[in-house]
Design a protein around this motif. Structure first.
Motif, PDB file in Angstrom:
ATOM      1  N   LYS A  91     -17.753  -2.919  -2.994  1.00  0.00           N
ATOM      2  CA  LYS A  91     -18.678  -2.231  -3.891  1.00  0.00           C
ATOM      3  C   LYS A  91     -19.219  -0.945  -3.266  1.00  0.00           C
ATOM      4  O   LYS A  91     -19.491   0.031  -3.969  1.00  0.00           O
ATOM      5  CB  LYS A  91     -19.830  -3.154  -4.274  1.00  0.00           C
ATOM      6  CG  LYS A  91     -20.613  -2.652  -5.482  1.00  0.00           C
ATOM      7  CD  LYS A  91     -21.470  -3.745  -6.067  1.00  0.00           C
ATOM      8  CE  LYS A  91     -22.147  -3.298  -7.350  1.00  0.00           C
ATOM      9  NZ  LYS A  91     -22.961  -4.382  -7.957  1.00  0.00           N
ATOM     10  N   ALA A  92     -19.368  -0.949  -1.940  1.00  0.00           N
ATOM     11  CA  ALA A  92     -19.891   0.241  -1.283  1.00  0.00           C
ATOM     12  C   ALA A  92     -18.991   1.445  -1.513  1.00  0.00           C
ATOM     13  O   ALA A  92     -19.474   2.582  -1.631  1.00  0.00           O
ATOM     14  CB  ALA A  92     -20.039  -0.025   0.218  1.00  0.00           C
ATOM     15  N   ARG A  93     -17.697   1.240  -1.594  1.00  0.00           N
ATOM     16  CA  ARG A  93     -16.753   2.333  -1.816  1.00  0.00           C
ATOM     17  C   ARG A  93     -16.317   2.442  -3.275  1.00  0.00           C
ATOM     18  O   ARG A  93     -15.561   3.332  -3.636  1.00  0.00           O
ATOM     19  CB  ARG A  93     -15.515   2.153  -0.927  1.00  0.00           C
ATOM     20  CG  ARG A  93     -15.792   2.340   0.554  1.00  0.00           C
ATOM     21  CD  ARG A  93     -14.529   2.100   1.382  1.00  0.00           C
ATOM     22  NE  ARG A  93     -14.757   2.419   2.789  1.00  0.00           N
ATOM     23  CZ  ARG A  93     -15.292   1.576   3.663  1.00  0.00           C
ATOM     24  NH1 ARG A  93     -15.668   0.367   3.256  1.00  0.00           N
ATOM     25  NH2 ARG A  93     -15.473   1.929   4.923  1.00  0.00           N
ATOM     26  N   GLY A  94     -16.751   1.511  -4.118  1.00  0.00           N
ATOM     27  CA  GLY A  94     -16.365   1.530  -5.518  1.00  0.00           C
ATOM     28  C   GLY A  94     -14.911   1.189  -5.731  1.00  0.00           C
ATOM     29  O   GLY A  94     -14.283   1.689  -6.669  1.00  0.00           O
ATOM     30  N   LEU A  95     -14.351   0.294  -4.876  1.00  0.00           N
ATOM     31  CA  LEU A  95     -12.935  -0.026  -4.927  1.00  0.00           C
ATOM     32  C   LEU A  95     -12.700  -1.520  -5.065  1.00  0.00           C
ATOM     33  O   LEU A  95     -13.549  -2.341  -4.690  1.00  0.00           O
ATOM     34  CB  LEU A  95     -12.227   0.449  -3.649  1.00  0.00           C
ATOM     35  CG  LEU A  95     -12.284   1.943  -3.315  1.00  0.00           C
ATOM     36  CD1 LEU A  95     -11.580   2.210  -1.989  1.00  0.00           C
ATOM     37  CD2 LEU A  95     -11.643   2.765  -4.430  1.00  0.00           C
ATOM     38  N   ILE A  96     -11.544  -1.864  -5.603  1.00  0.00           N
ATOM     39  CA  ILE A  96     -11.054  -3.228  -5.536  1.00  0.00           C
ATOM     40  C   ILE A  96      -9.731  -3.184  -4.792  1.00  0.00           C
ATOM     41  O   ILE A  96      -8.865  -2.348  -5.073  1.00  0.00           O
ATOM     42  CB  ILE A  96     -10.902  -3.875  -6.933  1.00  0.00           C
ATOM     43  CG1 ILE A  96     -10.487  -5.349  -6.788  1.00  0.00           C
ATOM     44  CG2 ILE A  96      -9.970  -3.102  -7.853  1.00  0.00           C
ATOM     45  CD1 ILE A  96     -10.663  -6.162  -8.051  1.00  0.00           C
ATOM     46  N   TYR A  97      -9.588  -4.068  -3.794  1.00  0.00           N
ATOM     47  CA  TYR A  97      -8.396  -4.080  -2.958  1.00  0.00           C
ATOM     48  C   TYR A  97      -7.438  -5.153  -3.450  1.00  0.00           C
ATOM     49  O   TYR A  97      -7.854  -6.269  -3.784  1.00  0.00           O
ATOM     50  CB  TYR A  97      -8.767  -4.342  -1.502  1.00  0.00           C
ATOM     51  CG  TYR A  97      -9.674  -3.289  -0.900  1.00  0.00           C
ATOM     52  CD1 TYR A  97      -9.344  -1.938  -0.965  1.00  0.00           C
ATOM     53  CD2 TYR A  97     -10.856  -3.653  -0.275  1.00  0.00           C
ATOM     54  CE1 TYR A  97     -10.178  -0.973  -0.416  1.00  0.00           C
ATOM     55  CE2 TYR A  97     -11.701  -2.691   0.290  1.00  0.00           C
ATOM     56  CZ  TYR A  97     -11.350  -1.355   0.204  1.00  0.00           C
ATOM     57  OH  TYR A  97     -12.178  -0.398   0.751  1.00  0.00           O
ATOM     58  N   VAL A  98      -6.154  -4.811  -3.463  1.00  0.00           N
ATOM     59  CA  VAL A  98      -5.149  -5.732  -3.975  1.00  0.00           C
ATOM     60  C   VAL A  98      -3.848  -5.500  -3.223  1.00  0.00           C
ATOM     61  O   VAL A  98      -3.549  -4.376  -2.799  1.00  0.00           O
ATOM     62  CB  VAL A  98      -4.961  -5.539  -5.503  1.00  0.00           C
ATOM     63  CG1 VAL A  98      -4.521  -4.136  -5.824  1.00  0.00           C
ATOM     64  CG2 VAL A  98      -3.985  -6.552  -6.074  1.00  0.00           C
ATOM     65  N   ILE A  99      -3.059  -6.577  -3.042  1.00  0.00           N
ATOM     66  CA  ILE A  99      -1.725  -6.473  -2.458  1.00  0.00           C
ATOM     67  C   ILE A  99      -0.714  -6.707  -3.571  1.00  0.00           C
ATOM     68  O   ILE A  99      -0.686  -7.781  -4.184  1.00  0.00           O
ATOM     69  CB  ILE A  99      -1.497  -7.493  -1.334  1.00  0.00           C
ATOM     70  CG1 ILE A  99      -2.562  -7.344  -0.242  1.00  0.00           C
ATOM     71  CG2 ILE A  99      -0.105  -7.313  -0.728  1.00  0.00           C
ATOM     72  CD1 ILE A  99      -2.443  -8.388   0.858  1.00  0.00           C
ATOM     73  N   ALA A 100       0.120  -5.708  -3.833  1.00  0.00           N
ATOM     74  CA  ALA A 100       1.163  -5.837  -4.846  1.00  0.00           C
ATOM     75  C   ALA A 100       2.282  -6.758  -4.335  1.00  0.00           C
ATOM     76  O   ALA A 100       2.334  -7.108  -3.153  1.00  0.00           O
ATOM     77  CB  ALA A 100       1.723  -4.463  -5.201  1.00  0.00           C
ATOM     78  N   ALA A 101       3.186  -7.118  -5.235  1.00  0.00           N
ATOM     79  CA  ALA A 101       4.263  -8.038  -4.875  1.00  0.00           C
ATOM     80  C   ALA A 101       5.137  -7.500  -3.758  1.00  0.00           C
ATOM     81  O   ALA A 101       5.693  -8.272  -2.962  1.00  0.00           O
ATOM     82  CB  ALA A 101       5.112  -8.350  -6.104  1.00  0.00           C
ATOM     83  N   ASP A 102       5.268  -6.175  -3.660  1.00  0.00           N
ATOM     84  CA  ASP A 102       6.107  -5.600  -2.612  1.00  0.00           C
ATOM     85  C   ASP A 102       5.384  -5.463  -1.278  1.00  0.00           C
ATOM     86  O   ASP A 102       5.882  -4.826  -0.351  1.00  0.00           O
ATOM     87  CB  ASP A 102       6.667  -4.245  -3.044  1.00  0.00           C
ATOM     88  CG  ASP A 102       5.584  -3.199  -3.310  1.00  0.00           C
ATOM     89  OD1 ASP A 102       4.393  -3.498  -3.110  1.00  0.00           O
ATOM     90  OD2 ASP A 102       5.948  -2.077  -3.716  1.00  0.00           O
ATOM     91  N   GLY A 103       4.191  -6.065  -1.172  1.00  0.00           N
ATOM     92  CA  GLY A 103       3.449  -6.089   0.082  1.00  0.00           C
ATOM     93  C   GLY A 103       2.608  -4.865   0.348  1.00  0.00           C
ATOM     94  O   GLY A 103       1.982  -4.758   1.408  1.00  0.00           O
ATOM     95  N   LYS A 104       2.552  -3.929  -0.617  1.00  0.00           N
ATOM     96  CA  LYS A 104       1.775  -2.723  -0.410  1.00  0.00           C
ATOM     97  C   LYS A 104       0.322  -2.929  -0.821  1.00  0.00           C
ATOM     98  O   LYS A 104       0.027  -3.592  -1.814  1.00  0.00           O
ATOM     99  CB  LYS A 104       2.393  -1.553  -1.179  1.00  0.00           C
ATOM    100  CG  LYS A 104       3.727  -1.113  -0.579  1.00  0.00           C
ATOM    101  CD  LYS A 104       4.319   0.072  -1.309  1.00  0.00           C
ATOM    102  CE  LYS A 104       5.637   0.498  -0.656  1.00  0.00           C
ATOM    103  NZ  LYS A 104       6.279   1.617  -1.379  1.00  0.00           N
ATOM    104  N   PHE A 105      -0.578  -2.336  -0.059  1.00  0.00           N
ATOM    105  CA  PHE A 105      -2.024  -2.471  -0.213  1.00  0.00           C
ATOM    106  C   PHE A 105      -2.555  -1.271  -0.992  1.00  0.00           C
ATOM    107  O   PHE A 105      -2.211  -0.120  -0.702  1.00  0.00           O
ATOM    108  CB  PHE A 105      -2.660  -2.538   1.167  1.00  0.00           C
ATOM    109  CG  PHE A 105      -4.161  -2.571   1.179  1.00  0.00           C
ATOM    110  CD1 PHE A 105      -4.840  -3.777   1.121  1.00  0.00           C
ATOM    111  CD2 PHE A 105      -4.902  -1.400   1.278  1.00  0.00           C
ATOM    112  CE1 PHE A 105      -6.228  -3.815   1.147  1.00  0.00           C
ATOM    113  CE2 PHE A 105      -6.286  -1.420   1.309  1.00  0.00           C
ATOM    114  CZ  PHE A 105      -6.946  -2.644   1.238  1.00  0.00           C
ATOM    115  N   TYR A 106      -3.395  -1.555  -1.987  1.00  0.00           N
ATOM    116  CA  TYR A 106      -3.992  -0.513  -2.821  1.00  0.00           C
ATOM    117  C   TYR A 106      -5.510  -0.682  -2.857  1.00  0.00           C
ATOM    118  O   TYR A 106      -6.026  -1.811  -2.876  1.00  0.00           O
ATOM    119  CB  TYR A 106      -3.491  -0.594  -4.263  1.00  0.00           C
ATOM    120  CG  TYR A 106      -2.037  -0.260  -4.470  1.00  0.00           C
ATOM    121  CD1 TYR A 106      -1.648   0.989  -4.947  1.00  0.00           C
ATOM    122  CD2 TYR A 106      -1.046  -1.199  -4.207  1.00  0.00           C
ATOM    123  CE1 TYR A 106      -0.307   1.301  -5.157  1.00  0.00           C
ATOM    124  CE2 TYR A 106       0.300  -0.898  -4.410  1.00  0.00           C
ATOM    125  CZ  TYR A 106       0.655   0.348  -4.886  1.00  0.00           C
ATOM    126  OH  TYR A 106       1.977   0.653  -5.094  1.00  0.00           O
TER     127      TYR A 106
END
Length: 531
Positions: free
Chosen positions: A147-162
């Motif tokens: 919340k401090a950065r206004g982001l939600i972190y997720v790992i896609a199926a190909d292993g990449k982090f967003y």
């Protein structure tokens, strides 16, 4: 050795039980199990109560555009309020989908605010267990909110982090290759600007262990790994909640079947603590019946560990398919010999079955207004003949139950122990519970827990494994229960409001509402009609 402390805020000091990292968590559910310790307790929830929860209703449900893959569909929901979107400031619910998407829904109305689809240019590997429920080649890990950065972190199926913008879904961090493609990774956790996940079962060729990523350096993120699986040695970390972060800053996890040889760096069938800065193991516990657990495939990692503060003590609790619960001293896991827990008790799975029995998912903990600390354990299958006597029991429970314990001090050892309090009525394959204002929310998944044997099954390394289609048969619709957290009395159950089963998900509770998902990729919102 210096352990970096957890940061405090006004809210976290007001609710010091959880040692939360930032004030936004007062009304949110930002990660699996609510907080880095994986307590499952919505600390500031005061709309729902024992007195009014019987009036829960299905407020809305929304089908998410997502294709279920194998048994997987939507991840457990996460929730945050005060998000600035193109149409105003809103409370938002987020679910990721197995067909590689991220979705943001207006918590008030169920309207879709944005959806983000991840593009993969890597094909899954063929053979082995790939492309079925053990290795489904999908987006698997529950995202976590920063919340401090206004982001939600997720790992896609190909292993990449967003890192996606909470209000618009735009990519503001990444993509960064965090884990190998098509890894079976588990719920993300965020503490002190470091995101953690765990991996299991060699899916995608990934080695099992813990992976961490420092989000303070978005252009050149520092990634560490703790690989507990050497080639063909096992030891996957596959509990639903991934890793827990203690108020002491340490990273805690439990491992599945595998070789145990600390001098060689092998920690199969163990519970361990690692330093956050470099993921070096600094303490561990291995049960005395280690060989039996390995022989019968009774992974301790079937239920992720949680970290619990109790008076002046810091505790870790966990359990797995074996059906035994372990309470450990977080400052000395397993004592001097690394094999002596504060408390161990057999609760389920007398037949040592590999499926449909034992402790699964995640434990949960709560402190009531009188200062009592409680521990809640989801059980699959009938109660063990070795289980302790529960002063309050609510009838037969052949398919599963929730067991409640109070944390106390043993009169003989003068150390923390668990005191049985109550056991629920039958709950058909329960998910990890969520706790709010004296109410336990439990989801009976209705899933088919059979995994092996049967006709026309897949044979892998001599084991007959049921197909995805076979495991979607003989299921029942999921049912949400509300129980009195002190007595186990049923206060509400949702009947046929949910229309399908669910596999490996969880609940979220925020601002007087309870969120759940099912295998049809439907997100459900339950709440009080007048709220």
């Amino acid at each position: 050795m210096t352990i970096k402390p957890i940061r405090y805020s006004f809210c976290s000091l007001a609710v010091s039980f959880l040692l939360l990292a930032w004030s936004g968590w007062c009304a949110d559910w930002p990660t699996f199990g609510h907080d880095p310790q994986r307590s499952g307790w919505a600390v500031q929830e005061d709309t729902l109560s024992v007195k009014n929860v019987g009036g829960l209703k299905l407020l809305w449900k929304v089908p998410v555009k997502n294709e279920a893959r194998s048994l997987s569909a939507l991840t457990a929901p996460v929730v945050t309020e005060g998000v600035t979107t193109p149409t105003g400031v809103r409370s938002m619910v987020y679910v990721a989908g197995s067909s590689d998407n991220m979705n943001a829904i207006d918590a008030a109305t169920g309207a879709l605010v944005w959806s983000h689809t991840f593009d993969s240019h890597v094909l899954p590997k063929d053979g082995g267990l790939q492309g079925m429920w053990l290795c489904p080649n999908n987006l698997n890990a529950t995202p976590t909110i920063d919340k401090a950065r206004g982001l939600i972190y997720v790992i896609a199926a190909d292993g990449k982090f967003y890192g996606l913008d909470l209000g618009t879904g735009e990519t503001r961090m990444g993509p960064v290759q965090f884990v190998p493609p098509y890894t079976k990774d588990w719920s993300l956790n965020l503490s002190n600007d470091i995101v953690y996940t765990s991996a299991s079962q060699s899916c995608g060729g990934a080695r099992s262990g813990i992976y961490s990523l420092d989000v303070r350096h978005p252009n050149r993120p520092v990634i560490h790994d703790l690989l507990v699986e050497k080639p063909r040695k096992g030891g996957g970390i596959w509990g639903r909640g991934g890793v827990a972060i203690g108020g002491d800053g340490r990273v805690y996890a439990s491992t599945g079947d595998g070789r145990f040889s600390p001098e060689d760096g092998d920690y199969g069938s163990s519970i361990f603590a690692a330093r956050p800065e470099d993921l070096e193991i600094i303490d561990y516990f291995s049960p005395l019946n280690f060989e039996q657990i390995n022989t019968y495939d009774l992974d301790i990692a079937a239920a992720s560990v949680i970290w619990i503060p109790y008076r002046r003590h810091r505790l870790v609790a966990g359990g797995g398919k074996e059906g035994a619960i372990y309470l450990l001293d977080a400052d000395s896991l397993g004592s001097e010999d690394h094999q002596t827990p504060l408390y161990r008790q057999k609760l389920a799975n007398d037949k040592l079955e590999v499926e449909a029995m034992g402790i699964r998912g995640e434990l949960a903990s709560w402190r009531d207004v009188e200062g009592n600390t409680w521990l809640y354990v989801p059980i699959l299958g009938p109660v063990s003949q070795e289980a302790p006597h529960f002063p309050v029991s609510h009838g037969p429970n052949p398919h599963g139950s929730i067991m409640a314990f109070k944390v106390g001090i043993s009169p003989s050892t003068h150390k923390p122990t668990l005191e049985p309090a109550w056991i629920s009525s039958d709950v058909d394959v329960p998910e990890p519970v969520a706790i709010a204002n004296g109410v336990i929310f439990a989801l009976a998944t209705g899933e088919n827990t059979q995994q092996v044997f049967g006709q026309n099954v897949r044979i892998y390394k001599g084991i007959k494994i049921l197909s995805d289609a076979q495991r979607t048969q003989n299921t029942h619709n999921a049912v949400l229960y509300a129980l009195d957290a002190r007595t186990g009395q049923t206060l509400y159950q949702s009947g046929d409001s949910m229309t399908s089963f669910v596999h490996f998900s969880g609940l979220a509770v925020a601002d007087g509402r309870v969120y759940a998902v099912d295998h049809n990729s439907v997100l459900y919102c339950f709440g009080l009609a007048e709220h």
